[in-house]
Design a protein around this motif. Structure first.
Motif, PDB file in Angstrom:
ATOM      1  N   ASP A 136      16.950  58.401  31.747  1.00  0.00           N
ATOM      2  CA  ASP A 136      16.603  57.411  32.753  1.00  0.00           C
ATOM      3  C   ASP A 136      15.118  57.071  32.714  1.00  0.00           C
ATOM      4  O   ASP A 136      14.691  56.084  33.271  1.00  0.00           O
ATOM      5  N   LYS A 137      14.322  57.866  32.022  1.00  0.00           N
ATOM      6  CA  LYS A 137      12.886  57.631  31.864  1.00  0.00           C
ATOM      7  C   LYS A 137      12.679  56.651  30.712  1.00  0.00           C
ATOM      8  O   LYS A 137      13.173  56.877  29.619  1.00  0.00           O
ATOM      9  N   PRO A 138      11.962  55.560  30.943  1.00  0.00           N
ATOM     10  CA  PRO A 138      11.747  54.597  29.857  1.00  0.00           C
ATOM     11  C   PRO A 138      10.874  55.187  28.744  1.00  0.00           C
ATOM     12  O   PRO A 138       9.996  55.988  28.980  1.00  0.00           O
ATOM     13  N   VAL A 139      11.154  54.770  27.522  1.00  0.00           N
ATOM     14  CA  VAL A 139      10.389  55.216  26.358  1.00  0.00           C
ATOM     15  C   VAL A 139       9.045  54.507  26.372  1.00  0.00           C
ATOM     16  O   VAL A 139       8.982  53.282  26.465  1.00  0.00           O
ATOM     17  N   THR A 140       7.960  55.264  26.265  1.00  0.00           N
ATOM     18  CA  THR A 140       6.629  54.671  26.229  1.00  0.00           C
ATOM     19  C   THR A 140       6.289  54.241  24.810  1.00  0.00           C
ATOM     20  O   THR A 140       6.911  54.702  23.837  1.00  0.00           O
ATOM     21  N   GLU A 182      15.902  51.552  20.011  1.00  0.00           N
ATOM     22  CA  GLU A 182      16.698  50.695  20.895  1.00  0.00           C
ATOM     23  C   GLU A 182      16.199  50.775  22.334  1.00  0.00           C
ATOM     24  O   GLU A 182      16.124  49.752  23.024  1.00  0.00           O
ATOM     25  N   ALA A 183      15.836  51.966  22.782  1.00  0.00           N
ATOM     26  CA  ALA A 183      15.336  52.129  24.148  1.00  0.00           C
ATOM     27  C   ALA A 183      14.013  51.386  24.335  1.00  0.00           C
ATOM     28  O   ALA A 183      13.795  50.729  25.359  1.00  0.00           O
ATOM     29  N   PHE A 184      13.128  51.468  23.338  1.00  0.00           N
ATOM     30  CA  PHE A 184      11.850  50.766  23.470  1.00  0.00           C
ATOM     31  C   PHE A 184      12.043  49.254  23.389  1.00  0.00           C
ATOM     32  O   PHE A 184      11.402  48.502  24.121  1.00  0.00           O
ATOM     33  N   GLN A 185      12.932  48.804  22.514  1.00  0.00           N
ATOM     34  CA  GLN A 185      13.196  47.368  22.425  1.00  0.00           C
ATOM     35  C   GLN A 185      13.770  46.836  23.737  1.00  0.00           C
ATOM     36  O   GLN A 185      13.401  45.737  24.166  1.00  0.00           O
ATOM     37  N   ALA A 186      14.622  47.613  24.378  1.00  0.00           N
ATOM     38  CA  ALA A 186      15.156  47.203  25.681  1.00  0.00           C
ATOM     39  C   ALA A 186      14.034  47.114  26.699  1.00  0.00           C
ATOM     40  O   ALA A 186      13.997  46.189  27.524  1.00  0.00           O
TER      41      ALA A 186
END
Length: 113
Positions: free
Chosen positions: A20-24, A70-74
């Protein structure tokens, strides 16, 4: 280099437990550098003796790296330039360098397999 790969693997483990923590950008950049390091080892292995343990490690890491990417692109899609957390131009340029080299190595590895 080993320390960087270890940090990136710890980063991946942290990301797996805290999705749930966004990728920095820093996390994404470190993971890219680690992926590049793994790709260099695989490329050297393929050049000398063919696919082996280093390439297996690279492909295992590449699966985890895909999730981080994928998480960072989102995050970029939702936050725009804010996703870069105020990273400096040299930091972003360094990241782009590793990303380009990683892509080049992936193409080489794929062709040689």
């Amino acid at each position: 280099m080993k320390a960087l790969a270890g940090v990136a693997l710890a980063l991946v483990a942290t990301l797996a437990t805290a999705q749930d923590k966004p990728v920095t950008f820093s996390e994404y950049s470190a993971a890219t550098q680690a992926a590049f390091t793994h790709s260099q080892r695989c490329k050297a292995e393929i050049t000398v003796r063919g696919v082996g343990e280093r390439c297996e490690q690279f492909f295992e890491y590449l699966d985890r790296y895909q999730g981080i990417t994928e998480a960072f692109q989102a995050r970029m899609e939702s936050e725009g330039v804010g996703a870069f957390d105020g990273a400096s131009t040299p930091s972003i340029g360094g990241h782009e360098y590793y990303e380009e080299r990683l892509t080049t190595n992936i193409h080489y590895i794929t062709e040689m397999m």
